[in-house]
Design a protein around this motif. Structure first.
Motif, PDB file in Angstrom:
ATOM      1  N   THR A  15       0.842  -1.083   0.071  1.00 17.51           N
ATOM      2  CA  THR A  15       0.086  -0.057  -0.078  1.00 17.51           C
ATOM      3  C   THR A  15       0.931   1.184   0.001  1.00 17.51           C
ATOM      4  O   THR A  15       2.137   0.971   0.551  1.00 17.51           O
ATOM      5  CB  THR A  15      -0.785  -0.090   1.170  1.00 17.51           C
ATOM      6  OG1 THR A  15       0.004   0.132   2.235  1.00 17.51           O
ATOM      7  CG2 THR A  15      -2.135  -0.953   1.073  1.00 17.51           C
ATOM      8  N   ASP A  16       0.311   2.224  -0.519  1.00 21.74           N
ATOM      9  CA  ASP A  16       1.084   3.641  -0.516  1.00 21.74           C
ATOM     10  C   ASP A  16       0.145   4.835  -0.119  1.00 21.74           C
ATOM     11  O   ASP A  16      -1.149   4.695  -0.546  1.00 21.74           O
ATOM     12  CB  ASP A  16       1.601   3.781  -1.717  1.00 21.74           C
ATOM     13  CG  ASP A  16       2.630   5.058  -2.006  1.00 21.74           C
ATOM     14  OD1 ASP A  16       2.770   5.418  -2.884  1.00 21.74           O
ATOM     15  OD2 ASP A  16       3.025   5.398  -0.892  1.00 21.74           O
ATOM     16  N   TYR A  17       0.472   5.753   0.473  1.00 17.73           N
ATOM     17  CA  TYR A  17      -0.388   6.625   0.788  1.00 17.73           C
ATOM     18  C   TYR A  17       0.267   8.225   0.620  1.00 17.73           C
ATOM     19  O   TYR A  17       1.580   8.181   0.817  1.00 17.73           O
ATOM     20  CB  TYR A  17      -0.854   6.860   2.368  1.00 17.73           C
ATOM     21  CG  TYR A  17      -1.514   5.747   2.671  1.00 17.73           C
ATOM     22  CD1 TYR A  17      -0.961   4.531   3.094  1.00 17.73           C
ATOM     23  CD2 TYR A  17      -2.992   5.575   2.767  1.00 17.73           C
ATOM     24  CE1 TYR A  17      -1.646   3.408   3.609  1.00 17.73           C
ATOM     25  CE2 TYR A  17      -3.685   4.517   2.915  1.00 17.73           C
ATOM     26  CZ  TYR A  17      -3.073   3.391   3.370  1.00 17.73           C
ATOM     27  OH  TYR A  17      -3.726   2.146   3.687  1.00 17.73           O
ATOM     28  N   ALA A  18      -0.163   9.051   0.152  1.00 19.65           N
ATOM     29  CA  ALA A  18       0.165  10.496   0.125  1.00 19.65           C
ATOM     30  C   ALA A  18       0.448  11.038   1.467  1.00 19.65           C
ATOM     31  O   ALA A  18      -0.096  10.631   2.404  1.00 19.65           O
ATOM     32  CB  ALA A  18      -0.707  11.488  -0.534  1.00 19.65           C
ATOM     33  N   ASP A  19       1.544  11.767   1.612  1.00 20.38           N
ATOM     34  CA  ASP A  19       1.882  12.291   3.268  1.00 20.38           C
ATOM     35  C   ASP A  19       0.598  12.914   3.734  1.00 20.38           C
ATOM     36  O   ASP A  19       0.602  13.082   4.978  1.00 20.38           O
ATOM     37  CB  ASP A  19       3.043  12.972   2.967  1.00 20.38           C
ATOM     38  CG  ASP A  19       4.365  12.607   2.754  1.00 20.38           C
ATOM     39  OD1 ASP A  19       5.349  13.220   2.194  1.00 20.38           O
ATOM     40  OD2 ASP A  19       4.518  11.282   2.801  1.00 20.38           O
ATOM     41  N   SER A  20      -0.190  13.582   3.129  1.00 18.33           N
ATOM     42  CA  SER A  20      -1.264  14.341   3.371  1.00 18.33           C
ATOM     43  C   SER A  20      -2.472  13.643   4.147  1.00 18.33           C
ATOM     44  O   SER A  20      -3.114  14.024   4.759  1.00 18.33           O
ATOM     45  CB  SER A  20      -1.552  15.423   2.218  1.00 18.33           C
ATOM     46  OG  SER A  20      -2.284  14.587   1.412  1.00 18.33           O
ATOM     47  N   VAL A  21      -2.531  12.320   3.717  1.00 24.07           N
ATOM     48  CA  VAL A  21      -3.480  11.561   4.270  1.00 24.07           C
ATOM     49  C   VAL A  21      -3.180  10.555   5.038  1.00 24.07           C
ATOM     50  O   VAL A  21      -3.768   9.762   5.790  1.00 24.07           O
ATOM     51  CB  VAL A  21      -4.261  10.696   3.302  1.00 24.07           C
ATOM     52  CG1 VAL A  21      -4.747  11.943   2.169  1.00 24.07           C
ATOM     53  CG2 VAL A  21      -3.676   9.876   2.356  1.00 24.07           C
ATOM     54  N   LYS A  22      -1.588  10.146   5.089  1.00 28.32           N
ATOM     55  CA  LYS A  22      -0.961   8.944   6.059  1.00 28.32           C
ATOM     56  C   LYS A  22      -1.242   9.286   7.735  1.00 28.32           C
ATOM     57  O   LYS A  22      -1.392  10.310   7.937  1.00 28.32           O
ATOM     58  CB  LYS A  22       0.474   9.182   5.872  1.00 28.32           C
ATOM     59  CG  LYS A  22       1.389   7.973   6.142  1.00 28.32           C
ATOM     60  CD  LYS A  22       2.592   7.966   5.636  1.00 28.32           C
ATOM     61  CE  LYS A  22       2.689   7.950   4.067  1.00 28.32           C
ATOM     62  NZ  LYS A  22       4.338   8.026   3.798  1.00 28.32           N
ATOM     63  N   GLY A  23      -1.851   8.251   8.170  1.00 26.77           N
ATOM     64  CA  GLY A  23      -2.257   8.235   9.408  1.00 26.77           C
ATOM     65  C   GLY A  23      -3.832   8.369   9.483  1.00 26.77           C
ATOM     66  O   GLY A  23      -4.190   8.159  10.612  1.00 26.77           O
TER      67      GLY A  23
END
Length: 122
Positions: A56-64
């Motif tokens: 999986t991978d997430y943009a920094d703005s939505v991580k967490g």
């Protein structure tokens, strides 16, 4: 021809949660990505998941705050969005990539859904 249908968008207040769904009409070995596009802005990467679900991978703005997952029995990918803020307001699209490798680049996706609107009020 695989088709994608997004659902689950809506109008919520800051701090609320939403779960978006992306239902695929056919079974292929693909990775799925969620992207969003706000008025006047380019489509931006949000999250992606590989066919196996291991990557999986997430943009920094939505991580967490956001979590992507997939249900193989329902051929559906979900995007659980928590702690929403007004900057998350956009049309959210899911994309299908005929590869087992996930990608952040919209140009590498082969098919898109029609999008679902998410509006977060302050």
């Amino acid at each position: 021809q695989v088709q994608l249908v997004e659902s689950g968008g809506g109008l919520v207040q800051a701090g609320d949660s939403l779960r978006l769904s992306c239902a695929a009409s056919g079974r292929t070995f693909t990775s799925i990505g969620w992207f969003r596009q706000a008025p006047g802005k380019e489509r931006e990467f949000v999250a992606a998941i590989s066919w196996s679900g291991r990557d999986t991978d997430y943009a920094d703005s939505v991580k967490g705050r956001f979590t992507i997952s997939r249900d193989y029995a329902k051929n559906t990918v979900y995007l659980q969005m928590n702690s929403l803020n007004p900057e998350d307001t956009a049309v959210y699209y899911c994309g299908l990539r005929r590869s087992t490798v996930i990608s952040r680049l919209p140009a590498t996706y082969d098919a898109w859904g029609q999008g679902t609107q998410v509006t977060v009020s302050s």
